[in-house]
Design an enzyme around this catalytic site. Structure first.
Site, PDB file in Angstrom:
ATOM      1  N   SER A 150      32.941  41.061 -60.081  1.00  0.00           N
ATOM      2  CA  SER A 150      31.857  40.764 -61.265  1.00  0.00           C
ATOM      3  C   SER A 150      32.667  40.773 -62.332  1.00  0.00           C
ATOM      4  O   SER A 150      33.501  41.387 -62.455  1.00  0.00           O
ATOM      5  CB  SER A 150      31.029  41.732 -60.873  1.00  0.00           C
ATOM      6  OG  SER A 150      30.256  41.727 -62.025  1.00  0.00           O
ATOM      7  N   TYR A 163      28.188  50.952 -61.180  1.00  0.00           N
ATOM      8  CA  TYR A 163      28.398  49.609 -60.580  1.00  0.00           C
ATOM      9  C   TYR A 163      29.664  49.163 -61.351  1.00  0.00           C
ATOM     10  O   TYR A 163      30.460  48.526 -60.575  1.00  0.00           O
ATOM     11  CB  TYR A 163      27.182  48.586 -61.098  1.00  0.00           C
ATOM     12  CG  TYR A 163      27.659  47.290 -60.627  1.00  0.00           C
ATOM     13  CD1 TYR A 163      27.510  46.810 -59.029  1.00  0.00           C
ATOM     14  CD2 TYR A 163      27.512  46.171 -61.375  1.00  0.00           C
ATOM     15  CE1 TYR A 163      27.513  45.746 -58.757  1.00  0.00           C
ATOM     16  CE2 TYR A 163      27.869  44.895 -61.094  1.00  0.00           C
ATOM     17  CZ  TYR A 163      27.936  44.856 -59.591  1.00  0.00           C
ATOM     18  OH  TYR A 163      28.082  43.348 -59.200  1.00  0.00           O
TER      19      TYR A 163
END
Length: 255
Positions: A150, A163
């Protein structure tokens, strides 16, 4: 010679029941690969299998909770039992649970570490010997391992510390693994998507989900197929080419 780049190859895709995973499975099937689809939602997996059959491809649904080492191993073995080899592994399974350290729960952090990190390690550990074998026996003379990261593995932002931890860790793990497998004919790559229109935000609470959607409200999000095409590009290069890292942002995304 077949016009399909992955004819005769076998791929395993985790998190394949929806979003980027499902799109990647379909894309690899179009390139000629037989595909093992791994996730927990059997009904959704069966639909992707049907989609691939409609394309003239071959796929098998493997229902597994890969956060458990034994289930991850069994998923790899099920792929080998069905198709006889493993040429491409796409570690896509993941979850995003946002919230500040003050507001989030330890349980949310544990869920992300379990799926985004531990599950990836379990499947990778189970698959690497077979990827090495495939690289030595395939006409392509190469195998591929692609981890889906990501932009959160590059840019830290408030409200996403847990995250971000998992995605920075994934990027570092990928680079180390790349160096370890260089001499084995296994290419290791990371694809880092920006804002993608998937179910990722559906796991968030109402307030956090609404805030996340407002943040990207003015951006035309990437589609799952955009990331599937990026992964397809990586794994269909000639063996002399290794695309180690690919950052794919939405055109209007600044972070």
């Amino acid at each position: 010679m077949s016009e399909k780049s992955l004819a005769g190859a076998v791929a395993l895709v985790t998190g394949a029941s929806s979003g980027i995973g499902a799109a990647t499975a379909r894309h690899l099937a179009r390139e000629g690969a037989a595909v093992a689809l791994v996730a927990r939602r059997r009904d959704r997996l069966d639909q992707v299998v049907t989609d691939i059959a409609g394309l003239g491809g071959h796929a098998v649904a493997v229902t597994a909770d890969i956060t458990e080492p034994e289930r991850a191993y069994e998923a790899v073995q099920a792929t080998l039992e069905r198709f006889g080899r493993l040429d491409v592994l796409v570690n896509n399974a993941g979850i995003m649970l946002l919230g500040s350290a003050l507001q989030t729960t330890v349980e949310d952090w544990d869920r992300m570490v379990s799926l985004n990190v531990a599950a990836l390690l379990h499947v990778t550990h189970a698959a690497v010997p077979y990827l090495i074998d495939a690289a030595s026996t395939s006409p392509r003379q190469v195998a591929d391992l692609v981890n889906v990261g990501s932009t959160a593995g590059r840019v830290a932002r408030p409200g996403s510390s847990g995250y971000t931890l998992t995605k920075f860790g994934l990027t570092g793990f990928t680079e180390s693994l790349r160096q370890e497998l260089l001499g084995e004919g296994v290419r290791v790559s990371v694809v880092e998507p920006g804002t993608v229109d998937t179910e990722l935000v559906d796991h968030l609470g109402d307030a956090v989900r609404d805030a996340a959607r407002r943040q990207v409200g003015g951006i035309e999000a990437l589609r799952a197929d955009d990331i599937a095409e990026a992964i397809g590009y990586i794994v269909t290069r000639d063996r002399r080419v290794a695309v180690n890292e690919m950052l794919v942002r939405a055109g209007e995304q600044t972070w």
